[in-house]
Scaffold this active site. Structure first.
Site, mmCIF file in Angstrom:
data_model
loop_
_atom_site.group_PDB
_atom_site.id
_atom_site.type_symbol
_atom_site.label_atom_id
_atom_site.label_comp_id
_atom_site.label_asym_id
_atom_site.label_seq_id
_atom_site.Cartn_x
_atom_site.Cartn_y
_atom_site.Cartn_z
ATOM 1 N N GLU A 32 -10.100 -1.811 5.658
ATOM 2 C CA GLU A 32 -10.043 -1.828 7.252
ATOM 3 C C GLU A 32 -11.689 -2.663 7.371
ATOM 4 O O GLU A 32 -11.639 -2.965 5.851
ATOM 5 C CB GLU A 32 -10.378 -0.333 7.173
ATOM 6 C CG GLU A 32 -9.886 0.522 6.783
ATOM 7 C CD GLU A 32 -8.889 1.213 8.329
ATOM 8 O OE1 GLU A 32 -8.769 -0.014 9.243
ATOM 9 O OE2 GLU A 32 -8.046 1.841 7.942
ATOM 10 N N HIS A 86 -7.092 -4.762 10.424
ATOM 11 C CA HIS A 86 -6.842 -4.629 8.790
ATOM 12 C C HIS A 86 -5.691 -5.089 8.592
ATOM 13 O O HIS A 86 -4.966 -4.882 9.349
ATOM 14 C CB HIS A 86 -6.929 -3.006 8.660
ATOM 15 C CG HIS A 86 -5.880 -2.318 9.395
ATOM 16 N ND1 HIS A 86 -5.466 -0.874 9.502
ATOM 17 C CD2 HIS A 86 -4.071 -2.226 8.879
ATOM 18 C CE1 HIS A 86 -4.737 -0.521 9.478
ATOM 19 N NE2 HIS A 86 -3.594 -1.611 9.482
ATOM 20 N N ASP A 142 1.187 -1.415 0.027
ATOM 21 C CA ASP A 142 0.015 -0.084 0.184
ATOM 22 C C ASP A 142 0.949 1.569 -0.096
ATOM 23 O O ASP A 142 2.433 1.087 0.101
ATOM 24 C CB ASP A 142 -1.102 -0.359 1.455
ATOM 25 C CG ASP A 142 -0.396 -0.340 2.529
ATOM 26 O OD1 ASP A 142 1.025 -0.188 2.397
ATOM 27 O OD2 ASP A 142 -0.689 -0.564 3.658
ATOM 28 N N ASN A 157 -7.519 -2.671 14.351
ATOM 29 C CA ASN A 157 -8.708 -3.192 13.818
ATOM 30 C C ASN A 157 -9.082 -4.312 13.184
ATOM 31 O O ASN A 157 -10.229 -4.880 13.092
ATOM 32 C CB ASN A 157 -9.421 -1.973 13.061
ATOM 33 C CG ASN A 157 -8.501 -1.455 12.374
ATOM 34 O OD1 ASN A 157 -8.018 -1.813 11.964
ATOM 35 N ND2 ASN A 157 -9.558 -0.586 12.333
HETATM 36 C C1 F6R Z 1 1.685 -1.618 6.146
HETATM 37 C C2 F6R Z 1 0.717 -2.411 6.096
HETATM 38 C C3 F6R Z 1 -0.377 -1.445 7.382
HETATM 39 C C4 F6R Z 1 0.046 -2.139 8.473
HETATM 40 C C5 F6R Z 1 -0.279 -2.399 9.998
HETATM 41 C C6 F6R Z 1 0.487 -2.818 11.062
HETATM 42 O O1 F6R Z 1 2.226 -1.448 5.511
HETATM 43 O O2 F6R Z 1 -0.453 -2.172 5.536
HETATM 44 O O3 F6R Z 1 -1.723 -2.862 7.444
HETATM 45 O O4 F6R Z 1 1.450 -3.494 8.251
HETATM 46 O O5 F6R Z 1 -1.352 -0.927 10.139
HETATM 47 O O6 F6R Z 1 1.233 -1.529 11.313
HETATM 48 P P1 F6R Z 1 2.170 -1.675 12.702
HETATM 49 O O7 F6R Z 1 2.754 -2.853 11.898
HETATM 50 O O8 F6R Z 1 3.461 -0.066 12.536
HETATM 51 O O9 F6R Z 1 1.381 -1.852 13.550
#
Ligand code: F6R
Length: 238
Positions: free
Chosen positions: A146, A141, A70, A139
């Site tokens: 989301e 995701h 992403d 959450n």
């Molecule tokens: C990042 C992504 C997100 C993160 C998630 C966890 O490319 O796609 O889904 O993997 O938000 O983020 P952290 O590792 O910062 O807790």
């Protein structure tokens, strides 16, 4: 048949070393493999370990191709908050990967719908990810998918939820600088990867439990992983 391995480790370092071992094994097995990569706090240690292993001569990225999950909309790759910048800074600039073989969706594209179609088709054209690395949001995701009423099949743009914007605000100087939209692989895109490696810190224990053992529902996007044939979860307990 769906299969999930859950490896519980004590520390972030252990999680990082294990995740890097699995990615390293994938590169050994198929030197021109496609690695699906993630950003965020969870994989930083994994990338550091990959860089160390490259410096030790254990790993060769010269034929590896990568596709990132992403990118924020509106940020160009030279913006330190962009995911392209993150990937260069944490991994690509420190190993012998050909930058032309590294792919992140273009969040600064004028036509984001066209960019989403292009990125989906591109991933398909190179055969999808051999191994997809994932983090998980509080959450549930994965990527920027989301909680929703359905599992998005393809690369698409999304409006980020308040909880995700708040979680990401720590990385920006001002909260109002946090982008409110992102472009992300869809759940369908992620599920097409041959293998999935999800890494999660201790603060994600509850959501990991819910995702892996609760009902499969788009309200907990990561719960879809219960249907994937090859998932490894490395969960850090401290
Ligand atoms: C990042 C992504 C997100 C993160 C998630 C966890 O490319 O796609 O889904 O993997 O938000 O983020 P952290 O590792 O910062 O807790």
């Amino acid at each position: 048949m769906a299969s999930t391995r859950i490896l519980k480790v004590k520390t972030y370092e252990e999680m990082s070393v294990l995740a890097a071992s699995m990615i390293g094994a994938q590169v050994l097995l198929k030197p021109d493999c496609v690695l699906g990569l993630a950003t965020g706090s969870s994989p930083i240690g994994t990338y550091q370990t990959l860089v160390e292993n490259y410096r030790k001569g254990i790993l060769d990225f010269s034929r590896v191709r990568t596709v990132n999950l992403d990118e924020y909309c509106g940020l160009t790759g030279d913006n330190p908050n962009s995911y392209r910048y993150f990937m260069n800074d944490n991994l690509f600039d420190h190993v012998n990967i050909d930058k032309a073989n590294t792919h992140v969706p273009n969040g600064a594209a004028e036509d984001l719908e066209a960019e989403a179609v292009r990125y989906e088709q591109f991933i398909e054209s190179i055969g999808g990810a051999d191994l997809q690395l994932l983090g998980i949001g509080h959450n549930g995701h994965i990527g920027f998918n989301e909680p929703d009423d359905c599992f998005p099949p393809k690369v698409h743009t999304v409006a980020l939820t308040e909880s995700t914007i708040n979680a990401n605000a720590r990385l920006f100087e001002r909260r109002e600088d946090v982008p409110t939209q992102a472009i992300t692989m869809g759940i369908g895109t992620i599920m097409k990867a041959n293998k999935i490696l999800l890494i999660a810190g201790a603060d994600k224990k509850d959501i990991v439990e819910k995702a892996l053992f609760g009902p499969v529902t788009p309200q907990v996007p990561a719960s879809v992983l219960q249907l994937h044939r090859d998932v490894t979860v490395i969960l850090c307990e401290n």
